[in-house]
Design a protein around this motif. Sequence first.
Motif, PDB file in Angstrom:
ATOM      1  N   SER A 160       0.828  -1.211   0.000  1.00 31.26           N
ATOM      2  CA  SER A 160       0.000   0.000   0.000  1.00 31.26           C
ATOM      3  C   SER A 160       0.862   1.261   0.000  1.00 31.26           C
ATOM      4  N   ARG A 161       1.929   1.251   0.765  1.00 32.28           N
ATOM      5  CA  ARG A 161       2.812   2.412   0.810  1.00 32.28           C
ATOM      6  C   ARG A 161       3.490   2.652  -0.545  1.00 32.28           C
ATOM      7  N   LYS A 162       3.869   1.585  -1.225  1.00 28.74           N
ATOM      8  CA  LYS A 162       4.505   1.731  -2.536  1.00 28.74           C
ATOM      9  C   LYS A 162       3.514   2.280  -3.568  1.00 28.74           C
ATOM     10  N   GLU A 163       2.268   1.783  -3.523  1.00 20.33           N
ATOM     11  CA  GLU A 163       1.263   2.286  -4.461  1.00 20.33           C
ATOM     12  C   GLU A 163       0.882   3.722  -4.141  1.00 20.33           C
ATOM     13  N   ALA A 164       0.809   4.069  -2.854  1.00 22.87           N
ATOM     14  CA  ALA A 164       0.470   5.438  -2.461  1.00 22.87           C
ATOM     15  C   ALA A 164       1.571   6.418  -2.842  1.00 22.87           C
ATOM     16  N   ALA A 165       2.801   5.956  -2.892  1.00 18.21           N
ATOM     17  CA  ALA A 165       3.911   6.826  -3.306  1.00 18.21           C
ATOM     18  C   ALA A 165       3.789   7.191  -4.784  1.00 18.21           C
ATOM     19  N   GLN A 166       3.256   6.257  -5.570  1.00 13.31           N
ATOM     20  CA  GLN A 166       3.082   6.517  -6.998  1.00 13.31           C
ATOM     21  C   GLN A 166       1.849   7.368  -7.264  1.00 13.31           C
ATOM     22  N   GLN A 167       0.791   7.130  -6.505  1.00 15.74           N
ATOM     23  CA  GLN A 167      -0.458   7.867  -6.698  1.00 15.74           C
ATOM     24  C   GLN A 167      -1.033   8.182  -5.315  1.00 15.74           C
ATOM     25  N   PRO A 168      -0.763   9.406  -4.783  1.00 14.66           N
ATOM     26  CA  PRO A 168      -1.187   9.749  -3.422  1.00 14.66           C
ATOM     27  C   PRO A 168      -2.712   9.665  -3.248  1.00 14.66           C
ATOM     28  N   ARG A 169      -3.111   9.309  -2.030  1.00  8.02           N
ATOM     29  CA  ARG A 169      -4.530   9.186  -1.698  1.00  8.02           C
ATOM     30  C   ARG A 169      -5.109  10.551  -1.351  1.00  8.02           C
ATOM     31  N   THR A 170      -6.394  10.708  -1.601  1.00 10.06           N
ATOM     32  CA  THR A 170      -7.107  11.905  -1.189  1.00 10.06           C
ATOM     33  C   THR A 170      -8.088  11.512  -0.087  1.00 10.06           C
ATOM     34  N   LEU A 171      -8.643  12.504   0.581  1.00 11.84           N
ATOM     35  CA  LEU A 171      -9.615  12.243   1.642  1.00 11.84           C
ATOM     36  C   LEU A 171     -10.860  11.560   1.078  1.00 11.84           C
ATOM     37  N   GLY A 172     -11.309  11.989  -0.093  1.00 11.79           N
ATOM     38  CA  GLY A 172     -12.472  11.370  -0.733  1.00 11.79           C
ATOM     39  C   GLY A 172     -12.220   9.903  -1.091  1.00 11.79           C
ATOM     40  N   PHE A 173     -11.021   9.623  -1.565  1.00 13.26           N
ATOM     41  CA  PHE A 173     -10.657   8.245  -1.915  1.00 13.26           C
ATOM     42  C   PHE A 173     -10.660   7.357  -0.675  1.00 13.26           C
ATOM     43  N   THR A 174     -10.092   7.865   0.411  1.00 14.08           N
ATOM     44  CA  THR A 174     -10.058   7.104   1.666  1.00 14.08           C
ATOM     45  C   THR A 174     -11.462   6.867   2.189  1.00 14.08           C
ATOM     46  N   ALA A 175     -12.306   7.892   2.158  1.00 13.08           N
ATOM     47  CA  ALA A 175     -13.692   7.740   2.624  1.00 13.08           C
ATOM     48  C   ALA A 175     -14.455   6.735   1.762  1.00 13.08           C
ATOM     49  N   LEU A 176     -14.239   6.784   0.453  1.00 11.95           N
ATOM     50  CA  LEU A 176     -14.894   5.842  -0.448  1.00 11.95           C
ATOM     51  C   LEU A 176     -14.456   4.409  -0.164  1.00 11.95           C
ATOM     52  N   SER A 177     -13.160   4.196   0.036  1.00 11.47           N
ATOM     53  CA  SER A 177     -12.674   2.842   0.284  1.00 11.47           C
ATOM     54  C   SER A 177     -13.172   2.302   1.625  1.00 11.47           C
ATOM     55  N   ILE A 178     -13.263   3.143   2.652  1.00 17.58           N
ATOM     56  CA  ILE A 178     -13.808   2.702   3.940  1.00 17.58           C
ATOM     57  C   ILE A 178     -15.287   2.360   3.799  1.00 17.58           C
ATOM     58  N   ALA A 179     -16.037   3.218   3.118  1.00 17.43           N
ATOM     59  CA  ALA A 179     -17.472   2.968   2.936  1.00 17.43           C
ATOM     60  C   ALA A 179     -17.728   1.695   2.132  1.00 17.43           C
ATOM     61  N   LEU A 180     -16.973   1.496   1.072  1.00 18.93           N
ATOM     62  CA  LEU A 180     -17.138   0.284   0.266  1.00 18.93           C
ATOM     63  C   LEU A 180     -16.768  -0.976   1.047  1.00 18.93           C
ATOM     64  N   THR A 181     -15.745  -0.890   1.870  1.00 18.73           N
ATOM     65  CA  THR A 181     -15.347  -2.035   2.686  1.00 18.73           C
ATOM     66  C   THR A 181     -16.461  -2.418   3.652  1.00 18.73           C
ATOM     67  N   ILE A 182     -17.008  -1.448   4.341  1.00 22.68           N
ATOM     68  CA  ILE A 182     -18.104  -1.719   5.281  1.00 22.68           C
ATOM     69  C   ILE A 182     -19.317  -2.260   4.546  1.00 22.68           C
ATOM     70  N   LEU A 183     -19.637  -1.683   3.415  1.00 18.71           N
ATOM     71  CA  LEU A 183     -20.780  -2.136   2.630  1.00 18.71           C
ATOM     72  C   LEU A 183     -20.597  -3.591   2.179  1.00 18.71           C
ATOM     73  N   VAL A 184     -19.437  -3.920   1.666  1.00 16.36           N
ATOM     74  CA  VAL A 184     -19.198  -5.280   1.174  1.00 16.36           C
ATOM     75  C   VAL A 184     -19.215  -6.288   2.326  1.00 16.36           C
ATOM     76  N   ILE A 185     -18.609  -5.929   3.451  1.00 16.01           N
ATOM     77  CA  ILE A 185     -18.581  -6.859   4.590  1.00 16.01           C
ATOM     78  C   ILE A 185     -19.977  -7.143   5.097  1.00 16.01           C
ATOM     79  N   TYR A 186     -20.798  -6.131   5.226  1.00 11.51           N
ATOM     80  CA  TYR A 186     -22.142  -6.357   5.742  1.00 11.51           C
ATOM     81  C   TYR A 186     -23.114  -6.865   4.687  1.00 11.51           C
ATOM     82  N   TYR A 187     -22.765  -6.705   3.414  1.00 12.31           N
ATOM     83  CA  TYR A 187     -23.603  -7.269   2.360  1.00 12.31           C
ATOM     84  C   TYR A 187     -23.418  -8.786   2.269  1.00 12.31           C
ATOM     85  N   LEU A 188     -22.193  -9.243   2.533  1.00 11.78           N
ATOM     86  CA  LEU A 188     -21.918 -10.680   2.504  1.00 11.78           C
ATOM     87  C   LEU A 188     -22.529 -11.246   3.724  1.00 11.78           C
TER      88      LEU A 188
END
Length: 177
Positions: free
Chosen positions: A149-177
Amino acid sequence: MRQLVGEMLIYCFAIVLLTGGFLAFHYVPSGQTVAYDGFYEPLRGTPMSAAYNSILSLSFDVRGGLHIRQLHHTSSVLLVVGTILWALLGRFRYALAVLGLGLLTGLSGYGAADDLLSGTILGKLPIPMWYGLHLLAALAVGAVLVISSRKEAAQQPRTLGFTALSIALTILVIYYL
């Protein structure tokens, strides 16, 4: 897309780590035979390993224990499936390590529970050994995910919106399964 799946893997691992920490407080890694004396009446008095007894007690006697076990299992399965998707989306450099270690972690988790492997040749290994292997493999998975993750973030830095989207999608997928 690959970076989003990678971030979701990090959050799935965080959930696995947190739920695993909760489960560890109630788990007894012992193969000693004890009689079940918990809440579930049909099993009361049945001889079983202390490890399996602690898991049953966690499931039936601890408030929210079964939910935490299911969340731990679902997040673990999602971690393996997500790793396969992550590998298909890009480089295989870290994906094979995460997948291999993830499968080892899952197998050792079942061995530590003295559940599905009981009565097999793998069930002959001592439960504390399975538990130690489970913890070591989980830490190795986390290390590989963080490095990648650190290597990929060095190539393409994360934004606050990206982080919020990934957290929301993770919670959604976990509770959908």
